[in-house]
Design a protein around this motif. Structure first.
Motif, PDB file in Angstrom:
ATOM      1  N   LEU A 109      39.026  42.909  29.936  1.00 29.72           N
ATOM      2  CA  LEU A 109      39.680  42.195  28.619  1.00 29.72           C
ATOM      3  C   LEU A 109      38.752  41.055  28.371  1.00 29.72           C
ATOM      4  O   LEU A 109      37.761  40.803  29.148  1.00 29.72           O
ATOM      5  N   TRP A 110      38.898  40.307  27.282  1.00 29.06           N
ATOM      6  CA  TRP A 110      38.467  39.070  26.868  1.00 29.06           C
ATOM      7  C   TRP A 110      39.280  37.898  26.863  1.00 29.06           C
ATOM      8  O   TRP A 110      40.493  38.207  26.634  1.00 29.06           O
ATOM      9  N   THR A 111      38.841  36.839  27.453  1.00 29.16           N
ATOM     10  CA  THR A 111      39.432  35.718  27.230  1.00 29.16           C
ATOM     11  C   THR A 111      38.702  34.615  26.750  1.00 29.16           C
ATOM     12  O   THR A 111      37.321  34.729  27.064  1.00 29.16           O
ATOM     13  N   PHE A 112      39.133  33.581  26.146  1.00 29.94           N
ATOM     14  CA  PHE A 112      38.074  32.382  25.546  1.00 29.94           C
ATOM     15  C   PHE A 112      37.900  31.533  26.878  1.00 29.94           C
ATOM     16  O   PHE A 112      38.760  31.176  27.913  1.00 29.94           O
ATOM     17  N   ARG A 120      42.436  31.692  35.395  1.00 28.03           N
ATOM     18  CA  ARG A 120      42.968  31.429  36.689  1.00 28.03           C
ATOM     19  C   ARG A 120      43.994  32.707  37.089  1.00 28.03           C
ATOM     20  O   ARG A 120      44.097  33.315  38.172  1.00 28.03           O
ATOM     21  N   PHE A 121      44.865  32.703  36.099  1.00 26.52           N
ATOM     22  CA  PHE A 121      45.955  34.255  35.971  1.00 26.52           C
ATOM     23  C   PHE A 121      45.203  35.408  36.303  1.00 26.52           C
ATOM     24  O   PHE A 121      45.602  36.205  37.215  1.00 26.52           O
ATOM     25  N   TYR A 122      43.967  35.910  35.509  1.00 24.61           N
ATOM     26  CA  TYR A 122      43.632  37.026  35.532  1.00 24.61           C
ATOM     27  C   TYR A 122      42.823  37.301  36.963  1.00 24.61           C
ATOM     28  O   TYR A 122      42.468  38.104  37.551  1.00 24.61           O
ATOM     29  N   GLU A 129      34.735  38.101  36.794  1.00 20.70           N
ATOM     30  CA  GLU A 129      34.121  37.761  35.506  1.00 20.70           C
ATOM     31  C   GLU A 129      32.844  38.627  35.335  1.00 20.70           C
ATOM     32  O   GLU A 129      32.140  39.047  36.353  1.00 20.70           O
ATOM     33  N   ALA A 130      32.561  39.387  34.308  1.00 21.09           N
ATOM     34  CA  ALA A 130      31.663  40.379  34.086  1.00 21.09           C
ATOM     35  C   ALA A 130      30.568  39.793  33.077  1.00 21.09           C
ATOM     36  O   ALA A 130      29.354  40.215  33.070  1.00 21.09           O
ATOM     37  N   GLU A 131      30.632  38.763  32.117  1.00 19.33           N
ATOM     38  CA  GLU A 131      29.928  38.512  31.135  1.00 19.33           C
ATOM     39  C   GLU A 131      30.428  37.314  30.382  1.00 19.33           C
ATOM     40  O   GLU A 131      31.813  37.251  30.243  1.00 19.33           O
ATOM     41  N   ARG A 132      29.758  36.464  29.826  1.00 19.32           N
ATOM     42  CA  ARG A 132      30.084  35.343  28.994  1.00 19.32           C
ATOM     43  C   ARG A 132      29.386  35.289  27.774  1.00 19.32           C
ATOM     44  O   ARG A 132      28.088  35.692  27.781  1.00 19.32           O
ATOM     45  N   THR A 133      29.752  35.139  26.562  1.00 17.66           N
ATOM     46  CA  THR A 133      29.111  35.172  25.450  1.00 17.66           C
ATOM     47  C   THR A 133      29.404  33.799  24.772  1.00 17.66           C
ATOM     48  O   THR A 133      30.479  33.126  25.053  1.00 17.66           O
ATOM     49  N   ILE A 145      34.823  35.120  27.679  1.00 19.13           N
ATOM     50  CA  ILE A 145      34.398  35.793  29.146  1.00 19.13           C
ATOM     51  C   ILE A 145      35.010  37.296  29.008  1.00 19.13           C
ATOM     52  O   ILE A 145      36.141  37.421  28.734  1.00 19.13           O
ATOM     53  N   ARG A 146      34.279  38.089  29.507  1.00 16.22           N
ATOM     54  CA  ARG A 146      34.978  39.507  29.768  1.00 16.22           C
ATOM     55  C   ARG A 146      35.144  39.598  31.191  1.00 16.22           C
ATOM     56  O   ARG A 146      34.198  39.356  32.003  1.00 16.22           O
ATOM     57  N   TYR A 147      36.412  40.055  31.590  1.00 17.11           N
ATOM     58  CA  TYR A 147      36.724  40.210  32.827  1.00 17.11           C
ATOM     59  C   TYR A 147      36.944  41.781  33.161  1.00 17.11           C
ATOM     60  O   TYR A 147      37.218  42.689  32.285  1.00 17.11           O
ATOM     61  N   VAL A 148      36.798  42.172  34.119  1.00 19.85           N
ATOM     62  CA  VAL A 148      37.028  43.638  34.445  1.00 19.85           C
ATOM     63  C   VAL A 148      37.781  43.708  36.074  1.00 19.85           C
ATOM     64  O   VAL A 148      37.614  42.893  36.852  1.00 19.85           O
TER      65      VAL A 148
END
Length: 153
Positions: A109-112, A120-122, A129-133, A145-148
């Protein structure tokens, strides 16, 4: 109202506009500094023409209203939004359990970056966290931020 009185079910065409309204209220409350790339009419149209008919869309419903929305596209959690009055009452946890049940091999998923409550929830739900853009790939042009999440083997 207790979250036990809330039913999670697949969204139908009649749920598109109420789900869009939940999304709009949630964004306005949780992300006041994020510029919305689409106006209310465009968001409602997107829910009606795209999200509900083309994706696996779930709604949380009380006796007479939609209070949450979850959208999955295979292993991607596209949307998870709750009516602001329903935050902190366990409904997000129920949606997350449903998403993991539907996609037991993992989710992304992505979140700002400004949405620290979502982060915090995820993270509480095992997402890493896998990636920041810098936001160049999202409509809002907001750093994200992309989370896995991968299940324990």
């Amino acid at each position: 109202m207790n979250t036990d009185a809330v039913v999670l079910r697949r969204a139908g065409a009649a749920d598109a506009l109420p789900a869009a309204d939940v999304w709009l209220r949630s964004c306005d409350t949780a992300l006041p500094s994020v510029r919305r790339a689409h106006d209310d009419t465009e968001v409602r149209d997107w829910f009606s023409r795209v999200l509900v008919p083309q994706y696996e869309t779930w709604v949380a419903v009380t006796k007479n209203s939609v209070v949450g929305v979850l959208v999955l596209n295979g292993g991607e959690l596209k949307q998870l939004y709750l009516d602001p009055a329903w935050r902190g009452r366990g409904l997000g946890h129920r949606f997350m359990a449903l998403a993991k049940q539907r996609q037991p091999d993992g989710l992304t998923l992505w979140t700002f970056q400004v949405n620290q409550a979502a982060q915090r929830f995820y993270e509480r739900h095992g997402f890493i966290e896998a990636e920041r853009t810098d936001g160049h790939r999202n409509d809002e042009r907001e750093p994200d931020i992309r989370y896995v999440w991968q299940p324990q083997k």
